[in-house]
Write a protein that holds these residues in place. Sequence first.
Motif, mmCIF file in Angstrom:
data_model
loop_
_atom_site.group_PDB
_atom_site.id
_atom_site.type_symbol
_atom_site.label_atom_id
_atom_site.label_comp_id
_atom_site.label_asym_id
_atom_site.label_seq_id
_atom_site.Cartn_x
_atom_site.Cartn_y
_atom_site.Cartn_z
ATOM 1 N N ILE A 86 0.834 -1.207 0.000
ATOM 2 C CA ILE A 86 0.000 0.000 0.000
ATOM 3 C C ILE A 86 0.870 1.258 0.000
ATOM 4 C CG2 ILE A 86 -1.599 1.352 1.440
ATOM 5 C CD1 ILE A 86 -3.074 -1.156 2.027
ATOM 6 N N LEU A 87 2.027 1.178 0.645
ATOM 7 C CA LEU A 87 2.921 2.336 0.751
ATOM 8 C C LEU A 87 4.256 2.054 0.085
ATOM 9 C CD1 LEU A 87 2.520 3.337 4.516
ATOM 10 C CD2 LEU A 87 1.216 4.162 2.559
ATOM 11 N N LEU B 9 1.642 6.939 -0.668
ATOM 12 C CA LEU B 9 0.810 5.835 -1.138
ATOM 13 C C LEU B 9 1.393 5.275 -2.433
ATOM 14 C CD1 LEU B 9 -2.737 7.383 -0.593
ATOM 15 C CD2 LEU B 9 -1.578 5.694 0.854
ATOM 16 N N ARG B 10 1.393 3.981 -2.553
ATOM 17 C CA ARG B 10 1.878 3.327 -3.771
ATOM 18 C C ARG B 10 0.803 3.352 -4.860
ATOM 19 N NH1 ARG B 10 5.172 -1.928 -3.270
ATOM 20 N NH2 ARG B 10 6.722 -1.071 -4.648
ATOM 21 N N ARG B 11 -0.460 3.354 -4.437
ATOM 22 C CA ARG B 11 -1.599 3.396 -5.369
ATOM 23 C C ARG B 11 -2.436 4.628 -5.049
ATOM 24 N NH1 ARG B 11 -4.201 -2.335 -4.056
ATOM 25 N NH2 ARG B 11 -4.158 -1.266 -2.097
ATOM 26 N N PRO B 12 -3.245 5.078 -5.981
ATOM 27 C CA PRO B 12 -4.139 6.208 -5.701
ATOM 28 C C PRO B 12 -5.115 5.850 -4.573
ATOM 29 C CG PRO B 12 -4.028 5.796 -8.064
ATOM 30 C CD PRO B 12 -3.322 4.648 -7.384
ATOM 31 N N PRO B 13 -5.505 6.837 -3.770
ATOM 32 C CA PRO B 13 -6.414 6.575 -2.648
ATOM 33 C C PRO B 13 -7.750 5.965 -3.048
ATOM 34 C CG PRO B 13 -5.590 8.837 -2.574
ATOM 35 C CD PRO B 13 -5.087 8.225 -3.836
ATOM 36 N N ASP B 14 -8.187 6.205 -4.277
ATOM 37 C CA ASP B 14 -9.470 5.633 -4.702
ATOM 38 C C ASP B 14 -9.352 4.150 -5.086
ATOM 39 O OD1 ASP B 14 -8.116 5.943 -7.096
ATOM 40 O OD2 ASP B 14 -9.767 6.938 -8.132
ATOM 41 N N GLN B 15 -8.137 3.603 -5.001
ATOM 42 C CA GLN B 15 -7.919 2.185 -5.287
ATOM 43 C C GLN B 15 -7.583 1.382 -4.028
ATOM 44 O OE1 GLN B 15 -5.071 1.725 -8.457
ATOM 45 N NE2 GLN B 15 -6.196 3.087 -9.812
#
Length: 143
Positions: A44-45, A57-63
């Motif tokens: 996640i990070l 964050l490794r991915r966008p918050p909406d994912q």
Amino acid sequence: MRALVVLGLNYSDSVVPIQTIAKLQNIPKRFLEQILNDLKAMGILESKRGVSGGYRLRRPPDQITLAEVIRFIEGPLAPVACVSQNFYKKCSCPDEQKCGIRSVMKDVREAIVAVLDRVTLSEMCDRVRELQAKHANPLDYVI
């Protein structure tokens, strides 16, 4: 979860220093380091070392759903193990199929899963922004 809110609110290519997260959320730095390392291992990070280091964050918050984070950090979403889909353990009642408590707890689990699978980190950050704006001026009142 509070650390993820800080990272979600500051989502970009830059990192947020762990000291900033700890101070904003009143979390002991040593404890926070452990949690952030776990979230990094989960994917996640990501982190950057050095003086200008920190986390992002490794991915966008909406994912990122709340369910995936809670399952990883806390374990089952179910209130009792005998209704968990991912962490099932038999309970001590004589017949699970006829157990009224289990039936109610299964409904509770389904409600929890429905909410946490639907709500993303992005939506939670939106709620934070709304609540902060709503309470931005606590001295604004009418007599």
